[in-house]
Design an enzyme around this catalytic site. Sequence first.
Site, PDB file in Angstrom:
ATOM      1  N   CYS A 167      68.529 -64.289  57.238  1.00  0.00           N
ATOM      2  CA  CYS A 167      69.715 -63.988  56.297  1.00  0.00           C
ATOM      3  C   CYS A 167      71.033 -64.085  56.850  1.00  0.00           C
ATOM      4  O   CYS A 167      72.089 -63.679  56.431  1.00  0.00           O
ATOM      5  CB  CYS A 167      69.494 -63.029  55.639  1.00  0.00           C
ATOM      6  SG  CYS A 167      67.841 -62.752  54.813  1.00  0.00           S
ATOM      7  N   HIS A 308      76.639 -56.856  53.831  1.00  0.00           N
ATOM      8  CA  HIS A 308      75.376 -57.564  53.673  1.00  0.00           C
ATOM      9  C   HIS A 308      74.911 -56.867  52.179  1.00  0.00           C
ATOM     10  O   HIS A 308      74.584 -57.836  51.615  1.00  0.00           O
ATOM     11  CB  HIS A 308      74.598 -57.407  54.737  1.00  0.00           C
ATOM     12  CG  HIS A 308      73.249 -58.098  54.864  1.00  0.00           C
ATOM     13  ND1 HIS A 308      73.381 -59.588  54.851  1.00  0.00           N
ATOM     14  CD2 HIS A 308      72.054 -57.829  55.010  1.00  0.00           C
ATOM     15  CE1 HIS A 308      72.165 -60.047  54.697  1.00  0.00           C
ATOM     16  NE2 HIS A 308      71.369 -58.883  54.812  1.00  0.00           N
ATOM     17  N   GLU A 319      73.563 -49.920  56.745  1.00  0.00           N
ATOM     18  CA  GLU A 319      74.886 -50.672  56.979  1.00  0.00           C
ATOM     19  C   GLU A 319      75.926 -49.605  56.798  1.00  0.00           C
ATOM     20  O   GLU A 319      76.969 -49.582  57.447  1.00  0.00           O
ATOM     21  CB  GLU A 319      74.962 -51.678  55.885  1.00  0.00           C
ATOM     22  CG  GLU A 319      76.148 -52.650  56.274  1.00  0.00           C
ATOM     23  CD  GLU A 319      76.185 -53.959  55.236  1.00  0.00           C
ATOM     24  OE1 GLU A 319      75.609 -53.856  54.310  1.00  0.00           O
ATOM     25  OE2 GLU A 319      77.262 -54.560  55.495  1.00  0.00           O
ATOM     26  N   LYS A 340      76.247 -59.454  46.569  1.00  0.00           N
ATOM     27  CA  LYS A 340      74.896 -59.771  46.045  1.00  0.00           C
ATOM     28  C   LYS A 340      74.574 -58.847  44.862  1.00  0.00           C
ATOM     29  O   LYS A 340      73.477 -59.417  44.447  1.00  0.00           O
ATOM     30  CB  LYS A 340      74.034 -59.295  47.320  1.00  0.00           C
ATOM     31  CG  LYS A 340      74.041 -60.196  48.512  1.00  0.00           C
ATOM     32  CD  LYS A 340      73.232 -59.708  49.487  1.00  0.00           C
ATOM     33  CE  LYS A 340      73.093 -60.794  50.765  1.00  0.00           C
ATOM     34  NZ  LYS A 340      74.321 -60.259  51.698  1.00  0.00           N
ATOM     35  N   HIS A 345      70.434 -62.305  46.452  1.00  0.00           N
ATOM     36  CA  HIS A 345      70.380 -62.431  47.956  1.00  0.00           C
ATOM     37  C   HIS A 345      69.938 -63.806  48.342  1.00  0.00           C
ATOM     38  O   HIS A 345      68.912 -64.255  48.067  1.00  0.00           O
ATOM     39  CB  HIS A 345      69.621 -61.475  48.713  1.00  0.00           C
ATOM     40  CG  HIS A 345      69.682 -61.550  50.266  1.00  0.00           C
ATOM     41  ND1 HIS A 345      70.343 -62.519  50.770  1.00  0.00           N
ATOM     42  CD2 HIS A 345      68.914 -60.535  51.228  1.00  0.00           C
ATOM     43  CE1 HIS A 345      70.255 -62.094  52.080  1.00  0.00           C
ATOM     44  NE2 HIS A 345      69.137 -61.215  52.383  1.00  0.00           N
ATOM     45  N   PHE A 404      66.180 -60.641  58.899  1.00  0.00           N
ATOM     46  CA  PHE A 404      64.816 -60.408  59.601  1.00  0.00           C
ATOM     47  C   PHE A 404      64.862 -61.219  61.047  1.00  0.00           C
ATOM     48  O   PHE A 404      65.313 -61.906  61.267  1.00  0.00           O
ATOM     49  CB  PHE A 404      63.738 -61.097  58.614  1.00  0.00           C
ATOM     50  CG  PHE A 404      63.406 -60.415  57.554  1.00  0.00           C
ATOM     51  CD1 PHE A 404      64.042 -59.454  56.974  1.00  0.00           C
ATOM     52  CD2 PHE A 404      62.330 -60.885  56.599  1.00  0.00           C
ATOM     53  CE1 PHE A 404      63.618 -58.720  55.866  1.00  0.00           C
ATOM     54  CE2 PHE A 404      61.780 -60.354  55.675  1.00  0.00           C
ATOM     55  CZ  PHE A 404      62.647 -59.220  55.183  1.00  0.00           C
TER      56      PHE A 404
END
Lengths: 418, 81
Positions: A167, A308, A319, A340, A345, A404
């Site tokens: 991502c 994010h 975050e 998002k 996402h 990830f």
Amino acid sequence: MISKNLRRVVVTGMGAITPLGNTVKEYWDGLIAGRSGIDAITHFDASLHNCKIAGEVRDFDPHDYLERKDAKHISRFAQFAVCASMQAIANAEFKINDSNATQVGIIIGNGIGGLQVIEEQQKIFLTQGPKRCSPFTIPMTISNIAAGLTAIHTGAKGPNYCTVTACAAGSNAIGEAFRLIQTGQVQAMICGGTEAAITPLCIAAFSSAKTLSNRNEEPTRASRPFDKERNGFVMGEGAGILLIEDLEHAIRRGATHIYAEIVGYGLTCDAYHITTPTPSGEGATRAMELALKDARLFPNEVSYINAHGTSTIANDATETLAIKQALGNRALEIPISSTKSMTGHLLGASGGIEAIATVLTVGLDVIPPTINLDQPDPKCDLDYVPHTSRNQRVDIALSNSFGFGGHNVSLAFKKFED
Amino acid sequence: MTRQEIFNKVQIVVSEELANEQQKITPEANLTLDLGADYLDLIAVFQALEDAFNTRIPAQEAKQLLTVQQVVNYIGQKVIF
């Protein structure tokens, strides 16, 4: 810093295919209106899946951009990339020809590649045998083909590759492209991210990992970053592509519009866990710190962060902690939003479309909201611009992407001034 | 199956695989030069023809079939109904 004679890099064109619309204008209008692009999955029968919702791209016709024969053998994630790139080039009124082709490169990231084709061909392999597999299987599925096909359809012959950092891939692509121009290796880059992973296997797999929201009865309320009731991300698809240029090149060719300047790129790894961010937020913190250091900026100069903000339990709290660590007391004053909440996402494409949102925020002084933030998680206690957009001057903005594998990327954009 | 019936079926298969208008799939049309097939397209075309006519077209023999008419003639010799 890499060299003393760094070039200034500016954004002169943008292209977007998103769950909120298939142009930059439709996408931006949707963001500012606080509209959700999430709905029930229509790409396949999701009745047996725990997650039945996604941010699908609707009304996309590749034949608006590509010949029928070409479109037939380009898988959806690469179609998005090629078409969004064509939009970006047109938006910049940039011509690629024999005189400049080697000075234009392409980096387009994605996380999953052509999984839809892999799933289809695996069925053929199992039911009809190995001799029936399409000869187009590999060129339709490998992750780098989006960048390769974009070159074929635009004529750009400069550096060409693909960042595959889950991502963070779209942001990685923009950061790498920024460096190539900044260090004088090329004059223009087509860069960003693309993804089309709303497939039966991919939804099942992410769902098994307990990362997807299953708020199936309320699709538009399912992606709710920083909210106490968040229960996972909602997958989206699409592409976000920037055309970025050496400032002098842009001026010399008479670029019609300079949207913003890219000034910083920070990238780190958690070295911690395959899916979970390190609880200390150390990797994300350093990515933001490095982006600011790269840009020679101080925390008190940051005026917006496009987070994010996945809407997973772990990401949003970590975050938030990382933003506080990177920006200190300034964190409490900075408007932050997760777009998002509206797009879902887009995995490897998220950095691309969120860079566009960040560039427009810097250019237009309008901050998109975080929708569905009804009751903030106590661990998420910053200003996330809930529900509605906000008119506010934005001079410096960060765009965060975390993937990830522990990949962390932060990009810094600045309002353009001569 | 008559040659005309074979041609009609070949026309549909080739049209679908090469994303060409059916009218362009004439007997004289060369698969590569006129219809734009590259080597991957040709593999896909002959796979689809094998499925459509329930027959096998070995790669060495497929290489000799350059035009639509040659394909129709070849299949006509192999397919007996």
